[in-house]
Design a protein around this motif. Structure first.
Motif, PDB file in Angstrom:
ATOM      1  N   GLN A  63      47.115  41.662  50.213  1.00 13.74           N
ATOM      2  CA  GLN A  63      46.021  41.521  49.256  1.00 13.74           C
ATOM      3  C   GLN A  63      46.548  40.819  48.006  1.00 13.74           C
ATOM      4  O   GLN A  63      47.518  41.279  47.393  1.00 13.74           O
ATOM      5  N   ALA A  77      45.843  38.754  44.157  1.00  7.26           N
ATOM      6  CA  ALA A  77      44.994  38.740  42.964  1.00  7.26           C
ATOM      7  C   ALA A  77      45.285  37.479  42.166  1.00  7.26           C
ATOM      8  O   ALA A  77      46.428  37.029  42.100  1.00  7.26           O
ATOM      9  N   GLU A 127      48.394  33.086  42.538  1.00  5.37           N
ATOM     10  CA  GLU A 127      48.040  34.377  43.098  1.00  5.37           C
ATOM     11  C   GLU A 127      49.292  35.217  43.295  1.00  5.37           C
ATOM     12  O   GLU A 127      50.356  34.693  43.649  1.00  5.37           O
ATOM     13  N   GLY A 179      44.239  38.546  51.900  1.00  6.65           N
ATOM     14  CA  GLY A 179      42.906  38.827  51.376  1.00  6.65           C
ATOM     15  C   GLY A 179      42.891  38.719  49.857  1.00  6.65           C
ATOM     16  O   GLY A 179      43.904  38.439  49.225  1.00  6.65           O
ATOM     17  N   ARG A 180      41.742  38.959  49.242  1.00  9.87           N
ATOM     18  CA  ARG A 180      41.592  38.850  47.793  1.00  9.87           C
ATOM     19  C   ARG A 180      41.145  40.192  47.228  1.00  9.87           C
ATOM     20  O   ARG A 180      40.208  40.812  47.750  1.00  9.87           O
ATOM     21  N   ASP A 181      41.814  40.629  46.172  1.00  7.88           N
ATOM     22  CA  ASP A 181      41.469  41.858  45.465  1.00  7.88           C
ATOM     23  C   ASP A 181      40.948  41.464  44.079  1.00  7.88           C
ATOM     24  O   ASP A 181      41.684  40.886  43.278  1.00  7.88           O
ATOM     25  N   PHE A 182      39.701  41.764  43.801  1.00  7.77           N
ATOM     26  CA  PHE A 182      39.087  41.354  42.531  1.00  7.77           C
ATOM     27  C   PHE A 182      39.290  42.381  41.418  1.00  7.77           C
ATOM     28  O   PHE A 182      39.010  42.097  40.255  1.00  7.77           O
ATOM     29  N   PRO A 197      42.475  44.257  40.843  1.00  7.57           N
ATOM     30  CA  PRO A 197      43.839  44.597  41.274  1.00  7.57           C
ATOM     31  C   PRO A 197      44.509  45.633  40.378  1.00  7.57           C
ATOM     32  O   PRO A 197      44.303  45.666  39.153  1.00  7.57           O
ATOM     33  N   ARG A 246      50.647  47.817  36.257  1.00 10.72           N
ATOM     34  CA  ARG A 246      49.917  49.016  36.648  1.00 10.72           C
ATOM     35  C   ARG A 246      50.107  50.089  35.597  1.00 10.72           C
ATOM     36  O   ARG A 246      51.017  50.021  34.753  1.00 10.72           O
ATOM     37  N   ASP A 264      52.549  49.086  49.480  1.00 10.65           N
ATOM     38  CA  ASP A 264      53.038  48.743  48.156  1.00 10.65           C
ATOM     39  C   ASP A 264      54.340  49.491  47.920  1.00 10.65           C
ATOM     40  O   ASP A 264      54.811  50.254  48.782  1.00 10.65           O
ATOM     41  N   ALA A 287      48.430  42.042  44.810  1.00  8.67           N
ATOM     42  CA  ALA A 287      47.539  42.821  43.940  1.00  8.67           C
ATOM     43  C   ALA A 287      48.149  44.151  43.522  1.00  8.67           C
ATOM     44  O   ALA A 287      47.789  44.698  42.477  1.00  8.67           O
ATOM     45  N   ASP A 288      49.069  44.692  44.329  1.00  9.45           N
ATOM     46  CA  ASP A 288      49.658  45.993  44.031  1.00  9.45           C
ATOM     47  C   ASP A 288      51.018  45.887  43.365  1.00  9.45           C
ATOM     48  O   ASP A 288      51.775  46.870  43.335  1.00  9.45           O
TER      49      ASP A 288
END
Length: 502
Positions: free
Chosen positions: A248, A250, A258, A119-122, A124, A306, A4, A261-262
């Motif tokens: 990853q 989200a 999508e 991939g998937r981050d649930f 995030p 974030r 990230d 995620a970061d």
């Protein structure tokens, strides 16, 4: 290293390539002025921790050198970029292996593709804070204004994510966005870009186009999004191939898209087809202010970020700029792919001073008359990003195309303008190129700077001057004896021009 923005900042700090600035700075003009001076010097990345009007730090110039771009891509040396290009070339046009070693190599590439799947981050990080509807205020973001003649504040390094309303295929691009109000921005993209195609499809079906803007992402993902290579792979998969592991993702809060995620910030909104506002002028990579164009308007209904987010930005302009450094790195990635498309090409180079795409210098292993012209024509059609290359210079394989002295010598000594220069008039062209007589329509020039062979010429070519090899070896052995200092066998200091990464 974490995949990230924060992980990359830590890496730069560890390597002594990040300068934190705690003094109060203004995002209006001042940040860009400071960064521009550091870019001119090849200085470190910058992190401004005290930005006027916002609590958010601003990072800039993180990709201001080719070396730092390589680090972002988990590489140590620019030549490793060609290894990556060979992998992508194999995926683009796979051929049946003729040897066991080729089969093993292809198997490794396929395994890399499997590892690269997103991939998937649930849960995030990018959704630690959620702001919706009337509470959305884009003025709270530390958007910069780089030049005094710019129309307003801009986003420059945001991933603009859209989706084909028929196939569901996403597109990830890096486009400039101009702040229009507390919850709207215009997006400036060319009609050939994926986002523009998705908007046209949405308009045909009478639908709004959903848009997500991911800000402050892993620089590696930005490189993947900026790579317009015609392979049937998503930008997320490209990023996974670049980094060695999947990105990853989200799911957004209010749109069916999508995002990484970061991400530090995510803006979610929609475009109503036909709703536009004037966009520009802004300083552009050509070194001038661009024009004013009616551009699609995005209405944002959600912002997520974030905790304690960091805002990543950059700006365009006459090189050197971060975008020019990215182009030099991409040049290396393109090289094996271009060799596969145009077999006679030995090497090619896009000089930074020519905006990293306006002029191409290619070397060929010349075998027959007219081959240089064929190579130039093939180059223009090999990859979409070469459509707007204005000049193509073709030289022999023994010319170091990254040494301007050798290239100028080849043009001066091997070109008869009446025979070796050809022009293609009225071709589709870059709308930002003010040199064209008509905006969006211009000419291209090919220059054959190779040694001529019959019937290209009806006389013998002169013998090239070369040192006597025995005397040259003797002088090398005795150099210390002459008392002339250390012997440097390089023809040109690579740091002089900033390109020669061999």
């Amino acid at each position: 290293m974490a995949r990230d923005l924060r992980g990359f900042l830590k890496l730069l700090e560890t390597k002594g390539q990040l300068q934190k600035i705690d003094a109060l700075v203004d995002p209006d003009l001042e940040i860009a002025e400071i960064s521009n001076r550091m870019l001119q010097q090849g200085g470190p990345g910058l992190l401004f921790t005290n930005v006027k009007g916002t609590p958010h730090p601003v990072a800039i110039n993180l990709m201001g050198t080719v070396e730092r771009i390589c680090w972002a891509m988990n590489l140590e040396h620019p030549l490793e970029l060609e290894d990556l290009g060979r992998k992508l070339a194999l995926l683009q046009q796979p051929k049946p292996p003729k040897k066991i070693s080729q089969a093993v190599e292809f198997g490794k590439v396929l395994f890399d593709v499997l590892k690269a799947k997103p991939g998937r981050d649930f849960f995030p990080a990018c959704q630690q804070v959620v702001i919706k509807d009337e509470a959305v205020d884009l003025n709270k973001l530390p958007l910069i204004r780089p030049y005094i003649g710019d129309a307003g504040k801009i986003i420059t390094l945001g991933l603009v994510i859209t989706k084909d309303c028929e196939t569901g295929t996403p597109n990830v691009g890096v486009y400039r966005l101009q702040l229009q109000s507390h919850n709207t921005m215009t997006v400036h993209w060319l009609s050939v870009r994926g986002g523009a195609r998705h908007l046209r499809k949405a308009a045909e079906q009478g639908k709004k186009l959903e848009v997500a803007i991911a800000l402050g992402v892993d620089p590696l993902i930005i490189m993947a999004a900026a790579t317009p290579i015609p392979v049937d792979l998503s930008e997320w998969l490209f990023a996974g191939l670049y980094g060695g592991s999947g990105v990853q993702l989200a799911k957004c809060k209010t749109v069916d898209l999508e995002v990484p995620a970061d991400s530090e910030f995510v803006l979610e909104g929609t475009i109503t087809p036909g709703e536009v506002l004037p966009d520009g002028p802004f300083g552009d990579h050509m070194g001038y202010y661009g024009g004013v164009e009616d551009s699609p308007l995005i209405r944002f209904q959600c912002v997520t970020h974030r905790k304690d987010p960091i805002y990543l930005t950059t700006f365009s302009g006459r090189p050197p700029k971060e975008e020019a450094m990215m182009a030099i790195a991409l040049n290396r990635i393109y090289t094996p792919i271009l060799r596969q498309q145009v077999s006679e090409i030995v090497d090619f180079f896009l000089p930074m001073e020519a905006l990293s795409y306006k002029m191409a210098i290619i070397s060929i292993d010349k075998a027959y008359p007219g081959q240089a012209r064929r190579a130039a024509l093939a180059f223009w059609s090999a990859l979409p990003q070469f459509t707007y290359t204005k000049f193509v210079v073709v030289v022999d394989k023994d010319i170091n195309i990254r040494d301007p002295r050798q290239v100028v010598w080849a043009i001066s000594s091997k070109v008869d303008p009446s025979r070796d220069v050809f022009i293609l008039p009225d071709t589709p062209f870059d709308t930002l190129d003010f040199a064209s007589q008509k905006i969006g329509l211009g000419g291209r020039m090919g220059i054959d700077a190779t040694t001529k062979i019959p019937p290209e010429t009806n006389h013998e070519w002169g013998e090239p001057l070369e040192s006597d090899p025995d005397v040259a070896d003797m002088v090398t052995r005795r150099w210390a004896e002459y008392g002339l200092g250390d012997l440097d066998l390089k023809e040109v200091n690579p740091n002089l021009f900033g390109y020669d990464m061999k």
